[in-house]
Design an enzyme around this catalytic site. Structure first.
Site, PDB file in Angstrom:
ATOM      1  N   ASP A 241       0.904  -0.761  -0.101  1.00  0.00           N
ATOM      2  CA  ASP A 241      -0.149  -0.041  -0.078  1.00  0.00           C
ATOM      3  C   ASP A 241       1.083   0.879  -0.336  1.00  0.00           C
ATOM      4  O   ASP A 241       1.201   1.659   0.511  1.00  0.00           O
ATOM      5  CB  ASP A 241      -0.558   0.243   1.543  1.00  0.00           C
ATOM      6  CG  ASP A 241      -1.809   1.157   1.085  1.00  0.00           C
ATOM      7  OD1 ASP A 241      -2.110   2.132  -0.012  1.00  0.00           O
ATOM      8  OD2 ASP A 241      -2.682   1.148   2.359  1.00  0.00           O
TER       9      ASP A 241
ATOM     10  N   GLU B 293      -8.122   8.981   5.842  1.00  0.00           N
ATOM     11  CA  GLU B 293      -7.285   8.187   7.029  1.00  0.00           C
ATOM     12  C   GLU B 293      -6.359   8.866   8.158  1.00  0.00           C
ATOM     13  O   GLU B 293      -7.699   9.139   8.723  1.00  0.00           O
ATOM     14  CB  GLU B 293      -5.957   7.808   5.851  1.00  0.00           C
ATOM     15  CG  GLU B 293      -6.180   7.043   4.324  1.00  0.00           C
ATOM     16  CD  GLU B 293      -5.295   6.837   3.242  1.00  0.00           C
ATOM     17  OE1 GLU B 293      -3.544   6.918   3.986  1.00  0.00           O
ATOM     18  OE2 GLU B 293      -5.539   6.968   2.420  1.00  0.00           O
TER      19      GLU B 293
HETATM   20  C1  BGC Z   1      -4.899   3.923   1.238  1.00  0.00           C
HETATM   21  C2  BGC Z   1      -5.413   2.516   0.695  1.00  0.00           C
HETATM   22  C3  BGC Z   1      -5.555   2.917  -1.036  1.00  0.00           C
HETATM   23  C4  BGC Z   1      -3.852   2.987  -1.805  1.00  0.00           C
HETATM   24  C5  BGC Z   1      -3.897   3.840  -3.256  1.00  0.00           C
HETATM   25  C6  BGC Z   1      -3.521   4.447   0.535  1.00  0.00           C
HETATM   26  O1  BGC Z   1      -2.787   5.464   1.183  1.00  0.00           O
HETATM   27  O2  BGC Z   1      -4.323   3.225   2.778  1.00  0.00           O
HETATM   28  O3  BGC Z   1      -6.004   2.206   0.980  1.00  0.00           O
HETATM   29  O4  BGC Z   1      -5.829   1.920  -1.924  1.00  0.00           O
HETATM   30  O5  BGC Z   1      -4.067   4.809  -0.837  1.00  0.00           O
HETATM   31  O6  BGC Z   1      -4.173   5.588  -3.272  1.00  0.00           O
END
Ligand code: BGC
Length: 636
Positions: A328, A524
């Site tokens: 990730d 987030e």
């Molecule tokens: C997130 C993921 C996401 C990824 C791509 C990350 O910051 O934790 O859930 O899919 O970014 O955008």
């Protein structure tokens, strides 16, 4: 090649040379390990191009032609904004690109997306082996970064519906909108299990209950990845995320100094792993999932990307996962000083594809060095690439003549109607004194107030147009909750609106006040909050409405249960609307009785922050003290 482990000091010594070569190489733009010019001949009659061959045969055949550079390119997942030149797709044999949250084409329209992704695919098609790109997007509640897309309720709202059939339809409609833009991969469904409402990602999950997460996760997966029998359906590769234990991180354990709980430490507990965290993953894998994203959390004492036991032994061997493991964002490198060793350790732990938001060139160079030095074996690279190719074949990428025009069903009336239905089913009625709801047809005067009443941005939440969401109503085709209410009432009913509830009552109160209040969008760790409460403006709006209306219904538009201990007694009626998305009319449908309240809480609604996290291990937690239990919801 068999790898014999070298003693650590010697490895360290050798790696210093590697780094030195790298620096020199970068300065002089030489790759010391480059194996020569790209070949450009297509392989005649290659088995891998024959759609009638079993996938395993096609994978083995394709692998047998591939050079090290071509294999490494397949292991890279590059954020499209970091592509220095489009021709790098061919030069580095890149296997996958993504639009990270908020990363869009210059022209944010379906056409703009289609053009951008097609031109990336053209680059990939010009490489010797013609391996198509995976193009990944965060379509976590519809393809919501695209202007004009249908924006469905965030997962927590879908959790409140408890309806797998509906969730499958939502995912199917989302897949159609994804394919219409040329993308073929979605970073969903989310299988996290939030135990703490202070976390900024609660709403991305269906529930904290593993059984419900499993049911809806599988339904979502089946919606994205139409089974082969349903020939006319689209197939968008799904991603199960985030592996594993996301939602159970401790407060104030985050390794990111800006966050409190996101990217924090999950207590490594084998019993909980097996009883709670793993089942949704194993069920979705059984249902055909072919990519799994590793969480940014720490498991016990090590980052998830380093957990060989969990990634390789449990996920790949025990659960017999045939697809690939993708890291990730910057997860492979986060908190690591030596990025060469970070790559080596993560790949050897089981990461097959590395998400590279910034720098793919260093990754490809490091992978080559690591392989030449025997630190990452040929077998490990073949295994990783074989898994990625397996998913590409299964997704039909090699066999489609035109991926873009397969479906152009974006934001159709039927998708909007489906989203509206999903909103209606997601509402949870928590309180209803004197049966105020549904609002009776003879009500003549309604006053509406609150920050989420006439603000589509708030009702969509984050991961919509931008990573952190937007404010306001500039969203193509969307309807605010206020507009939904206005459209619903008959001609003889007056609807007045004021953001803060400042109404001149002329001595006459409205029959009903509707306070539509909630949270500003957040994504987030930026949404980590010790005391998630209503803000002062919304509290004022409620108070003002209470002074100028006979009875006040409070509708909370939020990504999580909010702490309302001090106010809840003054609410005549209370509805949890979660983050409903673009179709505000779905709220009006239920408020006015066109449809019934059927939603129930997908997670417990605590009274105070001190009760968190809601786990049996927390001494402060006592089920009987919840404001509302999981599963609660009045029917009306
Ligand atoms: C997130 C993921 C996401 C990824 C791509 C990350 O910051 O934790 O859930 O899919 O970014 O955008």
């Amino acid at each position: 090649m068999k790898v014999t482990r070298l003693p650590r000091p010697l490895l360290f010594f050798l790696s210093s040379f590697v780094v030195l070569f790298g620096v020199l190489g970068t300065i002089l733009s030489i790759d010391f390990f480059d194996s020569g010019p790209r070949m450009s001949k297509l392989i005649p009659n290659a088995l891998y191009l024959d759609a009638t061959q079993p996938i395993e045969v096609r994978v083995a055949d394709l692998l047998s032609y591939m050079t090290l550079e071509e294999k490494i390119g397949q292991m890279a997942l590059v954020e499209k904004n970091s592509l220095e030149q489009e021709s790098d797709i061919g030069k580095y044999y890149l296997g996958a690109l993504l639009s990270g949250a908020g990363s869009k084409p210059e022209e944010n329209t379906i056409e703009g997306w289609k053009e951008m992704i097609s031109s990336f695919q053209v680059e990939a098609a010009q490489t010797r082996l013609h391996i198509p790109l995976l193009y990944g997007v965060d379509a976590i509640h519809g393809h919501a970064h695209v202007s004009g897309a249908t924006v469905f309720p965030h997962a927590i709202g879908l959790g409140a519906t408890h309806n797998p059939e509906l969730v499958k339809k939502v995912a199917r409609a989302t897949a159609e909108e994804i394919v219409a833009t040329g993308a073929n991969w979605s970073f969903s469904p989310n299988l996290d299990q939030p135990k703490d409402i202070r976390w900024g990602r609660v709403y991305e999950a269906f529930s904290d209950d593993p059984a419900l997460v499993s049911r809806l996760g599988v339904a979502y997966l089946q919606g994205l990845q139409t089974p082969a029998e349903e020939k006319s359906g689209v197939f968008v590769l799904a991603t199960l995320k985030h592996y594993i234990g996301l939602g159970s991180m401790g407060w104030d354990t985050s390794l990111n100094k800006n966050f409190r709980i996101d990217q924090g430490v999950t207590v490594s507990n084998e019993a909980l792993l097996r009883s709670d965290y793993l089942p949704p993953f194993s069920e979705a894998i059984e249902a055909g999932a072919l990519s799994v994203m590793v969480g940014l959390n720490v498991w016990g004492d090590k980052g998830m990307v380093l957990q060989k036991y969990l990634l390789t032994d449990v996920l790949k061997h025990e659960l017999e996962f045939k697809g690939f493991v993708v890291s990730d964002w910057y997860g492979v490198y986060e908190g690591r000083r030596n990025i060469f060793w970070a790559t080596v350790s993560a790949v050897n732990a089981g990461v097959d594809m590395v998400m590279l938001p910034f720098d793919y060139k260093t990754f490809t160079r490091h992978m080559k060095w690591a392989n030449r030095l025997g630190l990452i074996s040929d077998e490990r690279i073949d295994e990783a690439v074989g898994r990625i190719l397996y998913a590409k074949f299964a997704a039909g990428l090699f066999d489609k003549t035109d991926t873009v025009s397969a479906a152009t069903n974006i934001s159709s009336d039927s998708h909007r109607a489906l989203a509206r239905e999903a909103v209606a089913q997601s509402l949870v009625l928590l309180k209803n004194e004197d049966a105020i709801l549904p609002i009776k047809p003879n009500i003549r005067h309604i006053r509406v107030a609150g920050s989420a009443a006439d603000n589509v941005g708030r009702q969509m939440g984050a991961w919509s147009i931008e990573w952190q969401g937007i404010e306001g109503n500039e969203v193509v085709g969307a309807t605010s909750i206020l507009k939904g209410i206005e459209a619903e009432v008959g001609e003889g009913t007056t609807v007045e609106y004021n953001l803060l509830g400042n109404f001149l009552d002329n001595g006459r109160k409205a029959d009903i006040g509707i306070a539509i209040v909630g949270e500003k969008p957040y994504a987030e760790g930026w949404g980590d909050k010790e005391y998630p409460t209503l803000d002062a403006e919304d509290l004022l709006a409620i108070k003002n409405l209470q002074a100028t209306s006979e009875k006040v219904v409070v509708i909370i538009v939020s990504g999580r249960p909010l702490l309302i201990e001090n106010e809840v007694n003054s609410f005549a009626a209370l509805v949890a609307a979660w983050l409903p998305g673009s179709e505000g009319s779905g709220v009006a449908d239920v408020l006015f009785g066109r449809k019934q309240f059927t939603g129930t809480l997908p997670l417990p609604w605590p009274v105070r922050s001190e009760q968190l996290p809601i786990t049996p291990n927390n001494d402060n937690h006592n089920d009987s003290e919840m404001l509302f239990e999981r599963g609660f919801g009045l029917e009306k």
